[in-house]
Design a protein around this motif. Structure first.
Motif, PDB file in Angstrom:
ATOM      1  N   LEU A  94     -24.594  34.567  26.349  1.00  0.00           N
ATOM      2  CA  LEU A  94     -23.209  34.172  26.598  1.00  0.00           C
ATOM      3  C   LEU A  94     -22.844  32.854  25.923  1.00  0.00           C
ATOM      4  O   LEU A  94     -21.664  32.567  25.712  1.00  0.00           O
ATOM      5  CB  LEU A  94     -22.961  34.061  28.108  1.00  0.00           C
ATOM      6  N   ASN A  95     -23.826  32.025  25.609  1.00  0.00           N
ATOM      7  CA  ASN A  95     -23.610  30.756  24.898  1.00  0.00           C
ATOM      8  C   ASN A  95     -22.682  29.792  25.636  1.00  0.00           C
ATOM      9  O   ASN A  95     -21.992  28.974  25.018  1.00  0.00           O
ATOM     10  CB  ASN A  95     -23.076  31.032  23.489  1.00  0.00           C
ATOM     11  N   LEU A  96     -22.693  29.869  26.945  1.00  0.00           N
ATOM     12  CA  LEU A  96     -21.827  28.989  27.734  1.00  0.00           C
ATOM     13  C   LEU A  96     -22.310  27.538  27.701  1.00  0.00           C
ATOM     14  O   LEU A  96     -21.555  26.627  28.066  1.00  0.00           O
ATOM     15  CB  LEU A  96     -21.772  29.489  29.180  1.00  0.00           C
ATOM     16  N   GLN A  97     -23.533  27.308  27.243  1.00  0.00           N
ATOM     17  CA  GLN A  97     -24.063  25.945  27.193  1.00  0.00           C
ATOM     18  C   GLN A  97     -23.322  25.053  26.208  1.00  0.00           C
ATOM     19  O   GLN A  97     -23.391  23.824  26.309  1.00  0.00           O
ATOM     20  CB  GLN A  97     -25.556  25.970  26.832  1.00  0.00           C
ATOM     21  N   ILE A  98     -22.598  25.654  25.261  1.00  0.00           N
ATOM     22  CA  ILE A  98     -21.904  24.804  24.293  1.00  0.00           C
ATOM     23  C   ILE A  98     -20.502  24.408  24.770  1.00  0.00           C
ATOM     24  O   ILE A  98     -19.849  23.579  24.128  1.00  0.00           O
ATOM     25  CB  ILE A  98     -21.819  25.465  22.898  1.00  0.00           C
ATOM     26  N   LEU A  99     -20.050  24.964  25.892  1.00  0.00           N
ATOM     27  CA  LEU A  99     -18.721  24.591  26.395  1.00  0.00           C
ATOM     28  C   LEU A  99     -18.628  23.101  26.729  1.00  0.00           C
ATOM     29  O   LEU A  99     -17.704  22.423  26.259  1.00  0.00           O
ATOM     30  CB  LEU A  99     -18.353  25.445  27.611  1.00  0.00           C
ATOM     31  N   PRO A 100     -19.548  22.553  27.544  1.00  0.00           N
ATOM     32  CA  PRO A 100     -19.421  21.109  27.853  1.00  0.00           C
ATOM     33  C   PRO A 100     -19.651  20.217  26.639  1.00  0.00           C
ATOM     34  O   PRO A 100     -19.096  19.113  26.577  1.00  0.00           O
ATOM     35  CB  PRO A 100     -20.484  20.879  28.939  1.00  0.00           C
ATOM     36  N   ILE A 101     -20.461  20.661  25.674  1.00  0.00           N
ATOM     37  CA  ILE A 101     -20.641  19.881  24.446  1.00  0.00           C
ATOM     38  C   ILE A 101     -19.305  19.742  23.733  1.00  0.00           C
ATOM     39  O   ILE A 101     -18.915  18.640  23.293  1.00  0.00           O
ATOM     40  CB  ILE A 101     -21.681  20.552  23.516  1.00  0.00           C
ATOM     41  N   ALA A 102     -18.584  20.858  23.611  1.00  0.00           N
ATOM     42  CA  ALA A 102     -17.280  20.829  22.949  1.00  0.00           C
ATOM     43  C   ALA A 102     -16.281  19.984  23.724  1.00  0.00           C
ATOM     44  O   ALA A 102     -15.521  19.205  23.136  1.00  0.00           O
ATOM     45  CB  ALA A 102     -16.756  22.257  22.782  1.00  0.00           C
ATOM     46  N   ARG A 103     -16.286  20.121  25.032  1.00  0.00           N
ATOM     47  CA  ARG A 103     -15.347  19.334  25.853  1.00  0.00           C
ATOM     48  C   ARG A 103     -15.595  17.842  25.692  1.00  0.00           C
ATOM     49  O   ARG A 103     -14.649  17.054  25.528  1.00  0.00           O
ATOM     50  CB  ARG A 103     -15.517  19.730  27.323  1.00  0.00           C
ATOM     51  N   ASP A 104     -16.850  17.431  25.708  1.00  0.00           N
ATOM     52  CA  ASP A 104     -17.179  16.004  25.679  1.00  0.00           C
ATOM     53  C   ASP A 104     -16.929  15.367  24.317  1.00  0.00           C
ATOM     54  O   ASP A 104     -16.725  14.154  24.229  1.00  0.00           O
ATOM     55  CB  ASP A 104     -18.645  15.797  26.077  1.00  0.00           C
ATOM     56  N   HIS A 105     -16.933  16.168  23.237  1.00  0.00           N
ATOM     57  CA  HIS A 105     -16.820  15.609  21.888  1.00  0.00           C
ATOM     58  C   HIS A 105     -15.579  16.080  21.131  1.00  0.00           C
ATOM     59  O   HIS A 105     -15.384  15.687  19.981  1.00  0.00           O
ATOM     60  CB  HIS A 105     -18.061  15.955  21.071  1.00  0.00           C
ATOM     61  N   GLY A 106     -14.767  16.916  21.764  1.00  0.00           N
ATOM     62  CA  GLY A 106     -13.595  17.442  21.069  1.00  0.00           C
ATOM     63  C   GLY A 106     -13.916  18.602  20.144  1.00  0.00           C
ATOM     64  O   GLY A 106     -13.100  18.991  19.311  1.00  0.00           O
ATOM     65  N   GLY A 107     -15.112  19.170  20.288  1.00  0.00           N
ATOM     66  CA  GLY A 107     -15.526  20.293  19.458  1.00  0.00           C
ATOM     67  C   GLY A 107     -16.983  20.156  19.073  1.00  0.00           C
ATOM     68  O   GLY A 107     -17.736  19.348  19.646  1.00  0.00           O
ATOM     69  N   CYS A 108     -17.409  20.926  18.090  1.00  0.00           N
ATOM     70  CA  CYS A 108     -18.783  20.859  17.611  1.00  0.00           C
ATOM     71  C   CYS A 108     -18.869  21.551  16.251  1.00  0.00           C
ATOM     72  O   CYS A 108     -17.928  22.225  15.823  1.00  0.00           O
ATOM     73  CB  CYS A 108     -19.756  21.513  18.602  1.00  0.00           C
ATOM     74  N   ILE A 109     -20.000  21.351  15.583  1.00  0.00           N
ATOM     75  CA  ILE A 109     -20.279  22.010  14.309  1.00  0.00           C
ATOM     76  C   ILE A 109     -21.439  22.963  14.526  1.00  0.00           C
ATOM     77  O   ILE A 109     -22.538  22.537  14.902  1.00  0.00           O
ATOM     78  CB  ILE A 109     -20.627  20.990  13.209  1.00  0.00           C
ATOM     79  N   ILE A 110     -21.218  24.256  14.337  1.00  0.00           N
ATOM     80  CA  ILE A 110     -22.257  25.261  14.507  1.00  0.00           C
ATOM     81  C   ILE A 110     -22.853  25.556  13.137  1.00  0.00           C
ATOM     82  O   ILE A 110     -22.139  25.956  12.211  1.00  0.00           O
ATOM     83  CB  ILE A 110     -21.704  26.536  15.160  1.00  0.00           C
ATOM     84  N   VAL A 111     -24.159  25.355  13.008  1.00  0.00           N
ATOM     85  CA  VAL A 111     -24.828  25.411  11.710  1.00  0.00           C
ATOM     86  C   VAL A 111     -25.685  26.672  11.600  1.00  0.00           C
ATOM     87  O   VAL A 111     -26.470  26.983  12.500  1.00  0.00           O
ATOM     88  CB  VAL A 111     -25.719  24.169  11.501  1.00  0.00           C
ATOM     89  N   ASP A 112     -25.524  27.370  10.494  1.00  0.00           N
ATOM     90  CA  ASP A 112     -26.310  28.563  10.210  1.00  0.00           C
ATOM     91  C   ASP A 112     -26.396  28.712   8.700  1.00  0.00           C
ATOM     92  O   ASP A 112     -25.853  27.901   7.947  1.00  0.00           O
ATOM     93  CB  ASP A 112     -25.652  29.795  10.849  1.00  0.00           C
ATOM     94  N   SER A 113     -27.067  29.750   8.237  1.00  0.00           N
ATOM     95  CA  SER A 113     -27.122  30.025   6.811  1.00  0.00           C
ATOM     96  C   SER A 113     -27.433  31.499   6.619  1.00  0.00           C
ATOM     97  O   SER A 113     -27.678  32.226   7.576  1.00  0.00           O
ATOM     98  CB  SER A 113     -28.182  29.154   6.135  1.00  0.00           C
ATOM     99  N   THR A 114     -27.427  31.929   5.381  1.00  0.00           N
ATOM    100  CA  THR A 114     -27.752  33.318   5.084  1.00  0.00           C
ATOM    101  C   THR A 114     -28.377  33.391   3.706  1.00  0.00           C
ATOM    102  O   THR A 114     -28.246  32.467   2.899  1.00  0.00           O
ATOM    103  CB  THR A 114     -26.495  34.203   5.134  1.00  0.00           C
ATOM    104  N   ARG A 115     -29.061  34.487   3.447  1.00  0.00           N
ATOM    105  CA  ARG A 115     -29.795  34.616   2.202  1.00  0.00           C
ATOM    106  C   ARG A 115     -28.886  34.968   1.025  1.00  0.00           C
ATOM    107  O   ARG A 115     -27.688  35.158   1.174  1.00  0.00           O
ATOM    108  CB  ARG A 115     -30.907  35.656   2.372  1.00  0.00           C
ATOM    109  N   ARG A 116     -29.509  35.091  -0.140  1.00  0.00           N
ATOM    110  CA  ARG A 116     -28.832  35.189  -1.426  1.00  0.00           C
ATOM    111  C   ARG A 116     -27.704  36.225  -1.447  1.00  0.00           C
ATOM    112  O   ARG A 116     -27.834  37.328  -0.959  1.00  0.00           O
ATOM    113  CB  ARG A 116     -29.869  35.540  -2.504  1.00  0.00           C
ATOM    114  N   GLY A 117     -26.582  35.813  -2.034  1.00  0.00           N
ATOM    115  CA  GLY A 117     -25.500  36.735  -2.330  1.00  0.00           C
ATOM    116  C   GLY A 117     -24.286  36.638  -1.438  1.00  0.00           C
ATOM    117  O   GLY A 117     -23.201  37.076  -1.811  1.00  0.00           O
ATOM    118  N   LYS A 118     -24.421  36.060  -0.227  1.00  0.00           N
ATOM    119  CA  LYS A 118     -23.290  35.986   0.709  1.00  0.00           C
ATOM    120  C   LYS A 118     -22.822  34.544   0.852  1.00  0.00           C
ATOM    121  O   LYS A 118     -23.622  33.609   0.792  1.00  0.00           O
ATOM    122  CB  LYS A 118     -23.682  36.551   2.070  1.00  0.00           C
TER     123      LYS A 118
END
Length: 455
Positions: free
Chosen positions: A101-125
């Motif tokens: 459910l990823n509800l753990q990021i709700l208070p992080i966003a509230r306390d900081h005005g948002g957040c940066i979610i970091v990911d990546s993907t392999r070649r071509g996309k």
């Protein structure tokens, strides 16, 4: 010469099997060299710099979309973790996960005005499906469920000029169903609304579009920046001078057991080590970490006041911290004659899920015998990872013995459906955010619980 003549009569008729094999082997060797561990680690370091530049620009905390995202964030800069699956964004399979459910990021966003979610993907996309579709789906569901009157934020926010209108339309049509299913979990919607504070607005950061001038932390919304760490590579890795797009992806296949925390703690040493020496160095570093590692505390599963979940490494050595313990993987003979411990002896992966199905009657009898006489006793359920089998066993306990308020009420005899089981699962995943029971484990628990009761 006829067609049966043994000698070639033209250059095109010449055939050198050894030369073809040599060329194929050479190309394979070059590709393996380009995908070396050294190149991966240097590529990760390069991409991590881009991630930290994005963080500096927006002034928002970094949240890793596990597992790949953690490679690109130094531990001291990492505020939290999320678990958005790319498969939930695959074409025709768009979904909202009720296991994560990823509800753990709700208070992080509230306390900081948002957040940066970091990911990546392999070649071509340009970006992973998790960032282009899964997270936008999740944000739309959260906005509609938690802020029903803020209709300006109800539409799914898609990356600009990325998806076709047909796919966007099909995704949009699924959102209300996801919202209905989320509300059916009977979670504290008002509490979640307060945890987030404001609706979500999305921006994207990658090498193609970056830092939109019209988006920043605002008073009316929390800004979620979806950051794809790697540069998009169209050709083969050999053409990029050693740079590997999405180098942190699928680390089980290349990292020799190296983890992001160990990489960041020993980055200089690892990057200065020759390729042929890296496996032995990584082995030594991992061994040192295992000796130093201290197990994390078990997590209380709310709203109960006595049920805990953890990995096996968190088991207390003194044996007195919890009144009762169920260990899903430990040898059953080791707990024979014990009044406070039950070992199930389940295997790993799918075999473990099948073993759990056969062991749930023991779990039911153990809990019924022990907690019925004293419901205040603490019960720890554990497995090797603290994420799969232990969650399955605990789910069965919650469904069989606990009411909607998290109170122990004894063995219940009503027939259970998937919606009831999903509600109890939500208690576990909102209490311990990295819990991820496999499909096989959930199928085993569902099969056990949904049989007609014979007690």
């Amino acid at each position: 010469m006829g067609s049966s003549d043994p000698y070639p009569v033209s250059l095109s008729a010449l055939h050198f099997p050894s030369a073809e094999q040599s060329l194929s082997q050479t190309l394979a060797s070059l590709r393996r060299s380009a995908l070396s561990v050294s190149n991966r680690l240097r590529s990760i370091e390069t991409d991590a710099q881009f991630v930290h530049d994005v963080a500096d620009h927006y002034g928002l905390p970094l949240v890793a979309n596990e597992r790949c995202g953690s490679w690109y964030i130094s531990p001291e800069s990492k505020t939290g973790s999320a678990y958005f699956k790319s498969t939930d964004g695959h074409t025709g399979q768009w979904d909202f996960s009720f296991r994560r459910l990823n509800l753990q990021i709700l208070p992080i966003a509230r306390d900081h005005g948002g957040c940066i979610i970091v990911d990546s993907t392999r070649r071509g996309k340009l970006m992973p499906d998790a960032l282009s579709k899964t997270v936008p789906i999740w944000c739309a569901v959260m906005n509609r469920a938690l802020f029903p009157s803020d209709t300006a934020y109800h539409a799914v926010q898609f990356p600009p000029d990325y998806l076709g209108p047909s796919e966007e339309s099909q995704i949009e049509r699924r959102i209300d169903g996801f919202v209905h299913a989320l509300k059916a979990l009977k979670l504290d919607i008002e509490g979640l609304r307060q945890s987030l504070g404001r609706p979500i607005k999305i921006a994207w950061a990658n090498r193609t579009y970056l830092y939109p001038d019209d988006l920043h932390k605002g008073d009316g919304y929390n800004l979620f920046v979806l950051c794809s760490a790697s540069k998009r590579v169209h050709g083969a890795e050999m053409s990029e001078g050693g740079y590997i797009q999405g180098a942190g992806d699928d680390s089980e296949s290349w990292a020799h057991g190296l983890t992001p925390p160990v990489f960041w703690e020993n980055r200089s040493t690892l990057l200065a080590t020759d390729e042929e020496d890296l496996p032995n160095l990584i082995h030594d570093l991992i061994a040192q970490q295992s000796i130093q590692k201290v197990g994390q505390e078990a997590v209380l599963v709310a709203p109960t006041r006595n049920l805990y979940i953890s990995g096996t490494s968190s088991l207390p050595t003194d044996g007195d911290r919890y009144d009762l313990v169920i260990d899903c993987n430990a040898n059953p003979q080791a707990s024979e004659g014990s009044a406070k411990k039950l070992n199930l002896g389940c295997g790993s992966a799918k075999l473990g899920s099948r073993d759990l199905r056969k062991s749930l009657d023991q779990v039911k009898d153990f809990v019924n015998a022990k907690l019925a006489s004293n419901p205040a006793q603490s019960l720890l359920v554990t497995c090797e990872t603290g994420k799969d089998l232990s969650a399955g066993a605990l789910l069965a306990i919650l469904c069989l013995f606990y009411d909607d308020n998290g109170e122990f009420v004894g063995l219940q005899s009503q027939y259970m459906d998937k919606q009831f089981i999903r509600q109890r699962l939500a208690w576990i995943v909102t209490s311990k955010h990295d819990v991820n029971p496999s499909r096989s484990t959930l199928q085993s628990v569902n099969a056990f619980l949904m049989q007609r009761p014979d007690y």
